[in-house]
Design an enzyme around this catalytic site. Structure first.
Site, PDB file in Angstrom:
ATOM      1  N   GLU A  26       0.690  -1.177   0.207  1.00  0.00           N
ATOM      2  CA  GLU A  26       0.295   0.117   0.022  1.00  0.00           C
ATOM      3  C   GLU A  26       0.930   1.123  -0.273  1.00  0.00           C
ATOM      4  OE1 GLU A  26      -1.316   1.829   3.434  1.00  0.00           O
ATOM      5  OE2 GLU A  26      -0.898   0.537   4.422  1.00  0.00           O
ATOM      6  N   LYS A 160      -4.497  -1.339  13.931  1.00  0.00           N
ATOM      7  CA  LYS A 160      -4.217  -0.160  14.482  1.00  0.00           C
ATOM      8  C   LYS A 160      -4.197  -0.182  15.679  1.00  0.00           C
ATOM      9  CE  LYS A 160      -6.170   3.715  11.125  1.00  0.00           C
ATOM     10  NZ  LYS A 160      -6.497   4.432  11.147  1.00  0.00           N
TER      11      LYS A 160
HETATM   12  N1  PSU Z   1      -2.106   1.570  10.064  1.00  0.00           N
HETATM   13  C1  PSU Z   1      -1.861   2.602  10.984  1.00  0.00           C
HETATM   14  N2  PSU Z   1      -1.591   3.929  10.542  1.00  0.00           N
HETATM   15  C2  PSU Z   1      -2.374   3.958   8.812  1.00  0.00           C
HETATM   16  C3  PSU Z   1      -3.304   3.070   8.576  1.00  0.00           C
HETATM   17  C4  PSU Z   1      -2.985   2.000   9.293  1.00  0.00           C
HETATM   18  O1  PSU Z   1      -0.780   2.492  11.881  1.00  0.00           O
HETATM   19  O2  PSU Z   1      -2.639   5.181   9.079  1.00  0.00           O
HETATM   20  C5  PSU Z   1      -3.719   3.261   7.300  1.00  0.00           C
HETATM   21  C6  PSU Z   1      -4.090   2.190   6.736  1.00  0.00           C
HETATM   22  O3  PSU Z   1      -3.911   2.674   5.301  1.00  0.00           O
HETATM   23  C7  PSU Z   1      -5.672   1.397   7.792  1.00  0.00           C
HETATM   24  C8  PSU Z   1      -6.127   2.581   6.837  1.00  0.00           C
HETATM   25  O4  PSU Z   1      -6.366   1.117   5.605  1.00  0.00           O
HETATM   26  O5  PSU Z   1      -5.029   3.826   8.553  1.00  0.00           O
HETATM   27  C9  PSU Z   1      -7.982   2.910   7.692  1.00  0.00           C
HETATM   28  O6  PSU Z   1      -7.781   4.494   7.826  1.00  0.00           O
HETATM   29  P1  PSU Z   1      -9.704   4.832   8.414  1.00  0.00           P
HETATM   30  O7  PSU Z   1      -9.398   4.458   9.984  1.00  0.00           O
HETATM   31  O8  PSU Z   1      -9.319   5.825   8.498  1.00  0.00           O
HETATM   32  O9  PSU Z   1     -10.269   4.088   7.622  1.00  0.00           O
END
Ligand code: PSU
Ligand code: MN
Length: 308
Positions: A26, A160
């Site tokens: 990604e 996360k």
């Molecule tokens: N893991 C992290 N930091 C991030 C992400 C994942 O430690 O920024 C990113 C990934 O790309 C994941 C996204 O798909 O955050 C999910 O964000 P949201 O909760 O806004 O969908």
């Protein structure tokens, strides 16, 4: 031709056509996750390590409006240095594309594009999931619903660290998304080896993971398979320290009235400052491990296909 074309590099097109191992990567990790200039080094290192293992890397992102599978090194460099760049989840893809913008793709958008390009394995750091308080705020990542409808394999070190892990695991269950530990039944906690939550299954080899994926395909199930790969315990953040740190981070966010979209960057930045950058080293270590395992699983999948 109908539809907006996805740009797929010649190298990736050829490798997919030949059934050779390919791993999708990604771009949010280097556009929004890691600070400069480390972000670029980490992105290029992941590609180099895959190549050294005989695997074709396919870094995915949106370059000047073109959803691209297999970004060129120059494009990765430009995206990693750009200040005009969107975090593109799946719903954002048509907008970012039509407006000709650059976008770092989230797990959801990357999984979608990888699948469309015929790539079966995708390595990332941490997945999105259910935020604390989601019962009132409805804040859960589109990674969840997208992975429920996208039959790829995603190697991660859990979700996360700032998310409600228990609730996220419940949602995976509801959405029929299998969660499989790599050599463990403890769900990893991204910065830490064990989040304290049990999962039902583990596999012990890349070949075993490949057989699970082949079985999913044989049953024509539309869900992703999640491979949960814990960080080496010797390299994790001290678990007692993380709990206490997260409590302080949340308290500080509340005190400042930080909510919604702004909370993830705030909390991650807090963790980074508080650990004097050690969380960053762990983040990079986690990613390396997932890239390596993704390469091994893609190789085992290609071998399985050759046998058949
Ligand atoms: N893991 C992290 N930091 C991030 C992400 C994942 O430690 O920024 C990113 C990934 O790309 C994941 C996204 O798909 O955050 C999910 O964000 P949201 O909760 O806004 O969908
Ligand atoms: Mn959200």
């Amino acid at each position: 031709m109908t539809g907006l074309p996805i740009r797929i590099s010649d190298e990736v097109t050829q490798a997919v056509a030949d059934g050779r191992p390919v791993v999708a990567l990604e771009s949010t990790i280097f556009t929004h996750g890691l600070p400069r200039p480390r972000n670029l080094a980490v992105a290029l290192e992941a590609e180099e390590r895959l190549r050294a293992a005989g695997v074709v890397p396919a870094t995915i992102g949106v370059y000047a409006g073109a959803p691209t599978v297999g970004l060129a090194t120059e494009q990765i460099k430009e995206l990693s240095e750009s200040d005009h760049l969107d975090k593109a989840s799946l719903r954002d893809l048509p907008v970012v594309a039509a407006l000709g913008r650059h976008g770092g793709t989230t797990v959801a958008a990357t999984a979608f594009l990888a699948h469309r390009a015929g790539i079966r394995v995708f390595s990332t750091g941490g997945l999105g999931g259910v935020h604390f308080g989601a019962a009132e705020t409805f804040d859960e990542s589109a990674d969840l619903t997208t992975l429920a409808a996208t039959p790829v394999t995603v190697v991660s070190a859990g979700v996360k660290s700032i998310l409600d892990i228990r609730a996220t695991l419940e949602r995976f269950e509801t959405l029929n998304i299998p969660v499989i530990g790599y050599r463990t039944r403890k769900y990893p906690g991204f910065y830490i080896t064990d989040s304290g939550h049990e999962i039902n299954f583990k596999v012990d080899t890349p070949e075993e993971a490949a057989r699970v994926i082949a079985a999913r395909d044989g049953l024509e199930l539309p869900q992703a398979v999640l491979i949960a790969n814990p960080v080496d315990p010797a390299k994790q953040l001290p678990p007692e320290e993380l709990d206490e740190l997260l409590n302080r981070a949340w308290a500080e966010a509340e005190r400042r009235g930080i909510t919604g979209n702004a909370s993830t960057p705030f909390l991650l930045d807090f963790i980074q400052r508080d650990t004097q950058g050690r969380s960053l080293d762990v983040n990079v270590e986690v990613y390396r491990g997932n890239v390596r395992l993704g390469g091994e699983i893609a190789t085992a999948l290609a071998a399985l296909r050759d046998e058949a």
